[in-house]
Design an enzyme around this catalytic site. Structure first.
Site, PDB file in Angstrom:
ATOM      1  N   ASN A  19      30.277 -27.505 -16.974  1.00 45.06           N
ATOM      2  CA  ASN A  19      31.416 -28.330 -17.375  1.00 45.06           C
ATOM      3  C   ASN A  19      32.186 -28.744 -16.132  1.00 45.06           C
ATOM      4  O   ASN A  19      32.593 -27.908 -15.330  1.00 45.06           O
ATOM      5  CB  ASN A  19      32.330 -27.533 -18.311  1.00 45.06           C
ATOM      6  CG  ASN A  19      33.352 -28.412 -18.997  1.00 45.06           C
ATOM      7  OD1 ASN A  19      33.787 -29.424 -18.458  1.00 45.06           O
ATOM      8  ND2 ASN A  19      33.740 -28.026 -20.196  1.00 45.06           N
TER       9      ASN A  19
ATOM     10  N   ASP B 236      26.779 -24.034 -25.560  1.00 45.01           N
ATOM     11  CA  ASP B 236      28.211 -24.069 -25.258  1.00 45.01           C
ATOM     12  C   ASP B 236      28.376 -24.133 -23.738  1.00 45.01           C
ATOM     13  O   ASP B 236      28.515 -23.105 -23.071  1.00 45.01           O
ATOM     14  CB  ASP B 236      28.892 -22.829 -25.833  1.00 45.01           C
ATOM     15  CG  ASP B 236      30.407 -22.880 -25.707  1.00 45.01           C
ATOM     16  OD1 ASP B 236      30.912 -23.832 -25.078  1.00 45.01           O
ATOM     17  OD2 ASP B 236      31.084 -21.973 -26.210  1.00 45.01           O
TER      18      ASP B 236
END
Length: 991
Positions: free
Chosen positions: A171, A440
């Protein structure tokens, strides 16, 4: 006043060891607008045996949003290596309508490096501070935190590839939404194969080519053992760092990415792949009831947007999608040759695609509240989706019924949070088996079907009762994690879509490139793992000083980042290292003498002393310890090599305590050039006059040339360079090993050649303070217009004068400058006031960063005059025409509302020359104030408030006690647009 209360919603006694310990904490902050300080902490509360607190930034953490985090309260006192995992939600309670509470949830592994975690952009400050919104009531804000502490897998050591066979995506700041979409597309093998087959070349750069960047990303997802970075891909999108910290729309990203790939696939072997996978068609029809007339329009789609509100499941959404609308009464249909007719209007599907993408409308516009809201209602979706049900009621009569539209669920994309942001992740069945995986960001975990389906339906969840034997009401809470996108694959196309993809599908140049990247990465990883066994020795030589001084550096002697590095085992004897140096440079071991560098108290870095024989007999590791005692961060050495008459290396002469090693630079004022010319050993009691002939020889001057000498002492924070008295001894001048002397021919006052910097100190002062500034026009903030070399010490007047000269302006006071925001990479909202800063450096500093960008604009009038004026933007609403025109009114700050209206009348078209105008203050489409004519304009804030001018209707001019004006909203709903135009007005009610 701060009131806090903790409410346990679970206890350790009532749960299994792996179940979370959960508490809800409420923090009531009174006198909120008077809270001082950038940060504000709540009281400490305990969950799971750990101490926590909430941290807020009432005015935002360098953003125009409220910033809110969960913080480990006792992080400074915890033992080394501590960590704890928590799932938590933070909320600002809506004190008017509880259901509009702003809430976001996330999860984090807290540790010493990351002891707080949360949301920098929790909600816009304009929304928080608007009293009508319900978040700030009676100057009170209510914060809620719900924290669940779990005993979880140690994700610092968790290996996704080892545990699941898959790896995650890193991320970049706020790219989780993109990561979940990319994982979904990657796990459609037919799509991945088509991406691999797109033509790219070995000369392409991933950061400039979306196909190559996506090929590289997919290859690494397929063959890497660790999580994969997405920076190359986002760069290929044209995003900068700031874009990566902003959440974008997933549906828009999906469409833009597919459109770009579709375009790049044209004329290649994979042309048409996007259409083959994702394109379906529906028919928009209008059918007249009383006459024989029907209008059909065929349209294609790549995804379908399905309503969530009012629908219990996917089938109910499809029923609503094909629902028939009757056009009758005032809404009759204008049929060709038949005039206005009663009709039926609707949509039916001609065909569905092999890969069906369903976008669930979790975000909707609330007309009552004039804002976007998230729909967290329960919404079910099946593992098997049959779109042929009820005799194919979703299909047109002429649809191909031989194709069985039975679909199986491939992936569920989830949003966890509220309308202002949150976290995204995906549940995917890569092989369409019973095993689900949760992707995730960097973590991939195995999950069961219930977790992937039922727990993502949304709705409400009931926490277990603390004491089931008592008649206490169970606590229900809204689930803010729910599905927002579903991907189904048609059963009849499953074998084709879920095909095998291996290395032969990947272009050879791509395999070679990526394998090389992987090898380099593995090499660095190995080096890092073995770093404790090695040390880095940085060796600087005379050649480095000659190469760098006057080009890359001017102060000190060398940039150690640009010299030769040797990676040497710590246990290796230093004399063995000297043999390696001999091989590298061809300098015999006996001709090498190494000096240790030392960082002085004035922050300069100089050769301090030569290594002693007993030190050279030690190992490299032992010598490293000596280096650290000398305050060096690394083992940095200067290699002294002396040359004989034949210019071959010789054994260095013995150095006595009276010998001083000095380094010399030559300055040429005419060329503004400084360069390294050599080094000399001098006697401490000797004088500079003893070496003048040698210095002239080094400089190429005549032996008797008169020269001036200066000692370079320091350069931070200010330059210190002092003249040397040639009659004093070196010891009297306090010169020591490693000192630098710069020399030059003396400047001649009134000479033929004009020079800008006549001596070494003035030149070094110039170099120290010079700053190249990149100027951009404020109207085009992304485009560089020109560069100017300025001094950090230039005054405000100096800077605008140089800019005016560059632009060909006679009056520098008409130039207005705006500083650069280093975080947003945008101009700051407020320009620099006339002489509002002293120096250029003040214009460039933003918090602890220094920029080299300034924005300029050319004004119609001088800036000092403009600052005495106030400019108001007024929206004029015409009484009879459906139009709004924005006018800029510029008047003295002492002017009144009456003056504004007088000026405005000269610019607008009135329905009658004698018509009276009024000025209204509007905020979020609500009228807050009618300005009295004599009010001064100086205090009007039009940055957040909208100023609206309109004609006063005749009926409102003479109101009586029986009259009342009511604020009314007017809505114009356009179902095809997200933006809904609306405006407020007055309604006259007369009793």
């Amino acid at each position: 006043l701060v009131v806090a209360q903790t409410e346990p919603t679970n206890t350790a006694e009532s749960q299994a060891p792996e179940d979370p310990q959960t508490s809800r904490f409420t923090w009531t902050i009174e006198n909120f607008t008077r809270v001082s300080g950038k940060k504000h902490y709540s009281d400490v509360f305990v969950v799971g045996g750990f101490k926590w607190r909430v941290l807020i930034f009432p005015k935002g953490n360098n953003v125009d949003h409220l910033s809110m985090y969960l913080d480990v309260a006792d992080s400074g006192n915890l033992p080394y290596g501590w960590s704890r995992y928590a799932q938590f939600s933070l909320a600002i309670v809506n004190q008017i309508h509880q259901k509009y509470t702003a809430r976001k949830d996330t999860q984090h592994q807290f540790n010493a490096r990351e002891s707080d975690w949360g949301f920098t952009s929790f909600m816009p400050l304009s929304e928080l501070y608007d009293p009508s919104r319900g978040y700030l009531v009676n100057d009170t804000v209510v914060v809620e935190a719900e924290v669940a502490v779990r005993k979880m897998i140690d994700y610092w050591t968790y290996d996704s590839k080892k545990e699941t066979g898959y790896v995650g995506l890193k991320n970049q700041g706020a790219t989780c939404y993109m990561n979940s979409l990319l994982q979904t597309l990657y796990h459609i093998p037919y799509f991945r194969k088509a991406v691999y087959h797109m033509p790219t070349t070995e000369n392409d750069m991933p950061s400039g080519s979306i196909p190559l960047a996506l090929q590289s990303l997919f290859y690494k997802l397929q063959y890497s053992d660790n999580s994969v970075a997405t920076k190359e891909l986002t760069k290929s999108f044209g995003w900068d760092t700031y874009d990566s910290f902003m959440q974008h729309d997933v549906q828009e990203l999906n469409r833009v990415l597919c459109e770009k790939l579709e375009d790049k696939m044209k004329g290649t072997v994979v042309e048409g792949t996007i259409e083959q996978l994702f394109e379906g068609h529906h028919i928009n029809y209008i059918e007249c009831i009383n006459v024989d007339y029907k209008s059909n329009r065929k349209e294609s789609f790549y995804d379908l947007q399905l309503d969530v509100k009012g629908c219990r499941d996917v089938y109910a959404s499809f029923d609503k999608y094909v629902e028939v609308e009757r056009l009758e009464g005032d809404n009759k249909y204008q049929a060709e040759q038949h005039g206005l007719q009663d009709a039926r209007k609707g949509v039916l599907f001609l065909d569905f695609p092999p890969v069906l993408q369903l976008q669930l409308k979790r975000f909707e516009y609330d007309y009552m509240r004039d804002t976007m809201v998230k729909i967290n209602d329960r919404y079910e979706f099946p593992l098997q989706l049959d779109l042929d049900k009820d005799d194919g009621k979703y299909l047109t009569p002429d649809a191909d019924r031989s194709i069985r539209n039975l679909y199986t669920l491939h992936s569920v994309l989830v949003h966890s949070g509220g309308v202002h942001g949150g976290h995204y992740y995906a549940f995917i069945r890569p092989t369409l088996s019973d095993q689900w995986y949760k992707f995730d960001d960097e973590r991939v975990t195995k999950e069961d079907t219930k977790k992937a389906l039922e727990e993502q339906y949304g709705g409400e969840e009931e926490l277990p009762q603390v004491n089931p034997g008592f008649n206490n009401t169970p606590f229900k809470f809204t689930k803010y994690s729910n599905a927002y996108m579903l991907v189904y694959i048609r059963e009849s196309d499953k074998e084709k879509i879920m095909c095998n993809v291996d290395e032969k599908d990947i272009a050879e140049h791509l395999r070679i490139r990526l394998k090389k990247e992987q090898e380099e990465k593995e090499h660095k990883k190995k080096e890092k793992a073995e770093a404790h066994l090695y040390t880095i020795i940085k060796v600087a030589r005379d050649e480095d000083l000659k190469e760098q001084i006057g080009k890359n550096i001017y102060f000190d002697l060398v940039d150690h980042e640009k010299v030769r590095n040797f990676r040497i085992q710590k246990q290796l004897p230093f004399n063995s290292f000297k043999e390696e140096v001999a091989k590298e440079y061809g300098i015999p071991v006996q001709s090498q003498r190494f000096w240790l560098w030392a960082k002085r108290q004035n922050h300069t870095y100089r050769p301090n002393r030569p290594l002693a024989p007993h030190e050279e007999a030690q190992s490299v590791g032992q010598l490293r310890e000596v280096s650290n005692k000398a305050h060096n961060a690394e083992l940095k050495l200067f290699l002294e090599v002396e040359l004989g008459l034949d210019l071959r290396p010789i054994r260095p002469p013995e150095k006595s305590k009276e010998d001083i090693l000095l380094f010399f630079k030559l300055y040429n004022p005419e060329k503004e050039e400084l360069r390294f010319v050599g080094r000399l050993f001098v006697k401490a009691l000797g004088k500079p006059s003893d070496i003048l002939t040698k210095l002239n020889e080094m400089a190429g001057f005549s032996p008797n040339e008169e020269i001036e000498l200066y000692e370079e002492i320091k350069f931070e924070p200010n330059v210190m360079c002092e003249h040397i008295d040639k009659k004093l001894s070196f010891r009297s001048s306090q010169l020591e090993d490693g000192d630098i002397i710069s020399f030059q021919k003396p400047s001649i006052p009134g000479g033929d050649t004009q020079v800008r910097y006549k001596d070494v100190p003035s030149f070094l002062e110039y170099v120290h303070n010079r700053q190249v500034v990149h100027f951009r026009c404020l109207e085009k903030p992304k485009e560089e217009e020109f560069c100017l070399e300025l001094s950090k010490l230039h005054t405000y007047d100096d800077v605008v004068e140089r800019v005016a000269r560059q632009l060909g302006l006679d009056d520098p006071s008409k130039v207005r400058l705006t500083s650069h925001n280093c975080y947003s990479q945008q101009p700051k909202p407020q320009p620099i006031r006339y002489r509002g800063v002293e120096h250029l450096l003040d214009m460039l500093v933003h918090y602890n960063q220094t920029s080299d960008i300034l924005y300029y604009e050319v004004l119609d009038i001088p800036l000092p005059e403009l600052q005495c004026l106030k400019t108001l933007k007024v929206a004029f609403h015409h009484a009879t025409k459906d139009e709004v025109v924005i006018h800029s009114i510029r008047l003295s700050k002492n002017s009144t509302i009456s003056d504004v209206i007088t000026d405005l009348k000269t610019k607008v078209e009135l329905s009658n020359p004698d018509t009276e105008l009024r000025l209204l203050e509007v905020f979020y489409h609500k009228i807050y104030k009618i300005f009295p004519p004599h009010e001064k304009i100086e205090n009007i804030n039009d940055q957040y408030w909208t100023l609206r001018a309109e004609e006063i209707p005749e009926e409102e001019k003479n109101l009586t006690a029986q009259d009342r004006l009511i604020h009314v909203y007017h809505f114009m709903k356009d179902p095809n647009q997200n933006q809904v135009p609306h405006f407020p007005y007055f309604y006259l009610e007369r009793y």
